[in-house]
Design an enzyme around this catalytic site. Structure first.
Site, mmCIF file in Angstrom:
data_model
loop_
_atom_site.group_PDB
_atom_site.id
_atom_site.type_symbol
_atom_site.label_atom_id
_atom_site.label_comp_id
_atom_site.label_asym_id
_atom_site.label_seq_id
_atom_site.Cartn_x
_atom_site.Cartn_y
_atom_site.Cartn_z
ATOM 1 N N GLY A 160 8.575 -15.124 -24.520
ATOM 2 C CA GLY A 160 7.969 -13.803 -24.529
ATOM 3 C C GLY A 160 7.913 -13.191 -23.149
ATOM 4 N N GLN B 65 4.042 -9.541 -17.140
ATOM 5 C CA GLN B 65 3.596 -10.897 -16.841
ATOM 6 C C GLN B 65 2.275 -10.871 -16.079
ATOM 7 O OE1 GLN B 65 5.269 -12.943 -18.861
ATOM 8 N NE2 GLN B 65 5.709 -14.375 -17.227
ATOM 9 N N ILE C 119 11.324 -8.904 -6.939
ATOM 10 C CA ILE C 119 11.010 -8.644 -8.340
ATOM 11 C C ILE C 119 12.313 -8.296 -9.063
ATOM 12 C CG2 ILE C 119 9.708 -7.187 -9.940
ATOM 13 C CD1 ILE C 119 7.970 -9.115 -8.221
ATOM 14 N N GLU D 265 2.169 -16.902 -13.700
ATOM 15 C CA GLU D 265 0.814 -17.424 -13.808
ATOM 16 C C GLU D 265 -0.164 -16.892 -12.773
ATOM 17 O OE1 GLU D 265 1.341 -21.909 -15.272
ATOM 18 O OE2 GLU D 265 3.005 -21.168 -14.080
#
Ligand code: MOS
Length: 744
Positions: A475, A644, A635, A711
C-alpha cells in the site's frame, strides 16, 4: 555514462523520479480487480479454519475430533495427534526473522489465541462449524499476561540481536556536576497491527512445486524459511504476493498456521486456503509489546544536556525473544555527552511480539519527547528552543558525522507553518469555547538501513523495457516509486516500463520494512538499468554506423529512450541501436546493498507540532492540527511520500490516544480483539494533518541519496500530542494511549 555521476559522487536521476505520479496499481485496487491472497480459488480448493486456544497457559487435555470429523463436508481435523512433522524443530532459528512456528507439534498452550487445531472442509461454513464442535478441555496453569506480573529476565540483546545496553561517558560524574535534572516514566501499551487485510494463505502443490499465495513483506527471506521448515529446496517454492492489504511489520514474519495450511495441502493433495478472522490475528501474528520507560535527563545551568539515561522494560513471550529496543531512540537525537541506554526483558504467556510501525523508535521517541518537554520546563526554556540548544551536530552514540541532517530546517519550516512563536509557556492558557487548547512538539528521527536486493532490467527491441524484482507493495506505493527509479536507470519514459514484481521467481528485492525498501530495491533496479544502458552504449560507440561512434571518451547520456553524446547534440534511439546490432533485447543486472562499514550516521529527521483540544469535564482529547516537516533525502515521488508521512503521523494519533490491546488478566484472553474494541484513527480523528518535505541532498546514504519515509512519521508525533495535552491541561501523560480519566 560518466555524466550520470555528479560531482558529489551520487547519481543524478532522470525525469521520472521526483514526479508525483499516481499509483500504477491504484485502479486495480479501487475497482476490486487486484487479487489478494484470500481471493485465490484454485480448482478443488479446501477451506481451513484454525481453533484458537481459550486459555493462556497449560495444555489441551481433550478435543472432540470425532464430532468435528462427523460434520458434513469436513475432510480432516488436524490436532497434535495427527499433524505431519516439520523438517526441523518449530523452535529452529534459521535467521533473525524467524519466530517459533506454532504447528500443532505438541499439546502445550503458550498463549491465548494460539492455534490448537485446524479443520479442513469443502466449505468455509463447514470448517467453521466443525472447529466449534471441537469443544476443547484444558488443563490450565497460572498465567501472566501483563508487564506488571511478567517474569523478569536479563538479556544481552533486543530485537534482531541488537545490544541491549550501551554506555558512553561517566554517568556518575556527569550527574554529580549537573545543576538540574528530571526523571520521567512513560508506559506504552500493547498494540496490534490490524492491517485492513487479515493474514491469509492459499497453498497448492503442483507436482513437486509448492505454490503459495500469501501477503508477504519479505518474499526472498520467506521462501528460505518455508523451505527450511518443509525440508524442500527453495526452488520448489513459488510465493506470490502481488497485493498486500497493509503489513506494518506483521507480514514480514511467518507464522505457524501458514505452514499448517501447506502441510494440509500436501497431506490431502488438494489446494487449501486459510483466511484468518480479525480475532484470530491477535496472538499468533506478532504485535507491539508494551513498554515501561524511565528517562533521566541531567542539565547544566544553561539547559544543556549533560547526561541522558534511558531504560526500557518490555515484554516478550515465554518461548521467543523479541524485545522492543525503545531506549535506542536516545542514541542519536540530542547532544548528550554522557549516554546510557538499557533494556530489561520480561516473559509472559502471550504470543511473541514483533516488528510494528517503527519498532523501538515509536515508543522510544514517545517517551523521550515527553522527557525532553519536562527537561525544557525545568530549564525554563521553550520546548523548541530547548531542542535547538541540544541539537546534535554529530551522532552522540557513534561520534560520526551525519550523512545529512536538515533537522533545523524541519523545525523552522514546521514551526513557522504551525504558528508556534505565539505559544504561551505556561499550561492551561488557551481555550476554544469551553475546550482547553494546547500546543506541543516532538522531534522525529528514523535510521536509514539498506538490505540486500537484486533486479533485472531488460531493454526490448521496440524501446520498451521490463524490469523485475520481487518487491512487496503493501500500500506504500513501492510499485510506482520503484518503477520511476527503474525508468531513470534505463533512461526511458515510465510508460515504457513494464514492472514485474510480487513473486518469488523474480530476483529478490529484500525486505519491505525498516523504511529501507525504496533505497534497497531502488538501487538494485537503477543499477540493473544502468547495466543495460552501458551495454547499449558500448554497442553504439563502437559502431561506425552510429552517430555515437567514437563518443566513448566524452561519454554518452541516456534520456527519453535515446543515447546522447556529451560532446555534441547527436543522439540515437535505443530501437535503432538494437536493430542494427540484430538484438531482440539487452539485459542488465543490478544489486542494492550498503558496502562496507558505515562512515556516517544515517537518519531521516523531522519535527512535528500538534494542537489538541481537551474537554475539561470529560477528559476527551482531539487532535485539531498536526503539522510535520521531514527531511528524508531524495524524495522519489512526492505524492506517495506525503501519503507515507501522513499515514505515519496518523499512526501517532492512534498510539497517543487510541490503540491499546487489553487482556482480561483472569482468563488471559483478549478483551478487544476486533475493530469495535481496538480503536484506530478514522478521518474524524485526523481533521487537519499536514506533512511537508524539506529538501535534503545526501551524498553518503546511498548512490541515489534515498533515506526512506515509511516509518518516521510516527516518531515525534506521539510525544508532540502528549506534550500538547500537557500544555492544554497541565497534566503530564504517564502512559500512551492517554486515558481521559487521567486528565480530569
Ligand atoms: Mo516494518 S515494522 O519495518 O514493516
Amino acid at each position: 555514462m560518466d555524466d550520470m555521476l555528479n560531482t558529489q559522487g551520487h547519481v543524478r536521476l532522470g525525469s521520472s523520479a521526483g514526479q508525483p505520479l499516481t499509483r500504477r496499481d491504484g485502479i486495480l485496487k479501487v475497482t476490486g480487480a487486484a487479487p489478494y491472497a484470500a481471493d485465490a480459488r484454485p480448482e478443488g480448493v479446501l477451506h481451513a479454519v484454525t481453533l484458537a486456544a481459550g486459555i493462556a497457559r497449560g495444555r489441551v487435555a481433550r478435543l472432540n475430533s470425532a464430532a468435528a470429523e462427523a460434520h458434513p463436508g469436513v475432510v480432516k481435523v488436524y490436532t497434535p495427534a495427527n499433524t505431519p512433522a516439520l523438517a526441523v524443530s518449530p523452535d529452529e532459528k534459521i535467521h533473525p526473522f524467524v519466530w517459533r512456528m506454532e504447528v500443532l507439534q505438541d499439546d502445550r498452550v503458550r498463549y491465548a489465541g494460539q492455534p490448537i487445531a485446524m479443520v479442513v472442509a469443502e466449505t468455509l461454513e463447514a470448517a467453521t462449524e466443525a472447529a466449534r464442535l471441537l469443544a476443547p478441555d484444558y488443563e490450565a496453569e497460572p498465567h501472566r499476561v501483563t508487564l506488571d506480573d511478567a517474569e523478569p529476565f536479563d538479556t544481552e540483546t533486543t530485537a534482531f540481536g541488537r545490544p541491549a545496553n550501551m554506555t558512553k561517558g561517566d554517568l556518575a560524574t556527569a550527574r554529580a556536576t549537573s545543576s538540574r535534572h528530571v526523571t520521567t516514566q512513560v508506559d506504552t501499551s500493547a498494540q496490534y497491527h490490524n492491517a485492513m487485510e487479515p493474514h491469509a494463505i492459499t497453498a497448492q502443490w503442483v507436482g513437486d512445486r509448492l505454490e503459495i499465495d500469501t501477503p508477504n513483506q519479505a518474499i526472498g527471506l520467506s521462501k528460505q524459511t518455508f523451505s527450511a521448515f518443509l525440508g524442500i529446496a527453495p526452488e520448489q517454492i513459488l510465493l506470490r504476493s502481488p497485493f498486500i492489504g497493509g503489513g506494518f511489520g506483521s507480514k514480514a514474519i511467518l507464522y505457524g498456521a501458514q505452514l499448517l495450511t501447506i502441510l494440509a495441502a500436501r497431506d490431502l493433495e488438494r489446494p487449501v486456503k486459510l483466511a484468518l478472522r480479525r480475532d484470530q490475528v491477535y496472538g499468533p501474528t506478532g504485535h507491539r509489546a508494551p513498554t515501561r520507560q524511565t528517562l533521566r535527563i541531567d542539565m547544566d545551568d544553561m539547559g544543556r544536556i549533560t547526561a541522558l539515561d534511558h531504560d526500557t522494560i518490555t515484554l516478550t513471550s515465554s518461548f521467543d525473544q523479541f524485545l522492543e529496543s525503545a531506549s535506542n531512540a536516545s542514541h542519536s537525537l540530542y547532544a548528550a555527552p554522557v549516554l546510557r541506554t538499557t533494556h530489561h526483558g520480561r516473559r509472559a504467556d502471550v504470543g511473541t511480539p514483533g516488528p510494528m510501525r517503527a519498532p523501538g523508535e515509536a515508543p522510544g521517541s514517545a517517551a523521550l519527547e515527553i522527557a525532553m518537554d519536562e527537561a525544557a520546563r525545568a530549564a525554563g526554556l521553550d520546548p523548541l528552543d530547548f531542542r535547538l540548544l541540544n541539537h546534535a551536530d554529530t551522532d552522540p552514540a557513534s561520534g560520526m558525522s551525519f550523512s545529512s541532517k536538515a533537522l533545523r530546517e524541519c523545525y523552522a519550516e514546521a514551526a513557522g507553518r504551525f504558528g508556534w512563536a505565539g505559544r504561551p509557556q505556561e499550561p492551561r492558557q488557551m481555550r476554544e469555547g469551553r475546550l482547553l487548547k494546547g500546543w506541543g512538539m516532538g522531534t522525529a528521527q528514523f535510521p536509514c538501513p539498506m538490505f540486500q536486493a537484486a533486479a533485472h532490467a531488460t531493454l526490448r527491441a521496440d524501446g520498451s523495457a521490463v524490469v523485475e524484482t520481487s518487491a512487496a507493495d503493501m500500500g506504500q506505493g513501492a510499485w510506482t516509486a520503484l518503477a520511476q527509479i527503474a525508468a531513470d536507470g534505463l533512461g526511458i519514459d515510465i510508460d515504457k516500463v513494464e514492472f514485474r514484481s510480487g513473486h518469488s521467481d523474480l530476483p529478490d528485492a529484500g525486505v519491505a520494512g525498516g523504511s529501507g525498501h525504496t533505497a534497497t530495491a531502488g538501487t538494485a533496479l537503477f543499477n540493473a538499468g544502468s547495466d543495460a544502458v552501458r551495454q547499449l552504449a558500448d554497442l553504439a560507440t563502437q559502431d561506425p554506423a552510429s552517430p555515437l561512434f567514437g563518443a566513448g571518451n566524452a561519454g554518452v547520456t541516456a534520456r527519453s529512450g535515446r543515447l546522447w553524446r556529451n560532446d555534441d547534440d547527436r543522439s540515437e534511439a535505443y530501437e535503432d541501436i538494437l536493430a542494427r546490432a540484430g538484438l531482440e533485447l539487452i539485459r542488465g543486472e543490478g544489486t542494492g546493498a550498503r558496502e562496507g562499514e558505515p562512515t556516517h550516521a544515517m537518519f531521516s529527521h523531522g519535527a512535528v507540532f500538534a494542537e489538541v483540544l481537551v474537554d475539561p469535564d470529560l477528559g476527551q482529547v482531539r487532535v485539531s492540527r498536526l503539522i510535520g516537516a521531514f527531511a528524508a533525502g531524495r524524495i522519489i515521488n512526492p505524492a506517495l511520500a506525503r501519503s507515507q508521512l501522513l499515514g505515519g503521523m496518523i499512526w501517532g494519533i492512534g498510539m497517543a490516544l487510541q490503540e491499546e490491546a487489553l487482556h482480561d488478566t483472569r482468563s488471559g484472553r483478549f478483551v478487544n480483539n476486533d475493530l469495535a474494541g481496538y480503536h484506530v484513527p478514522v478521518n474524524a480523528d485526523a481533521p487537519m494533518v499536514e506533512a511537508i518535505t524539506v529538501h535534503e541532498d545526501d551524498p553518503f546514504v546511498n548512490a541515489l541519496g534515498i533515506k526512506g519515509v515509511g516509518e518516521i512519521g510516527v516518531t515525534g508525533t506521539v510525544g508532540a500530542i502528549g506534550n500538547a495535552v500537557w500544555h492544554a491541561t497541565g497534566v503530564r501523560p504517564g502512559r500512551f494511549p492517554i486515558h481521559p480519566e487521567t486528565l480530569i
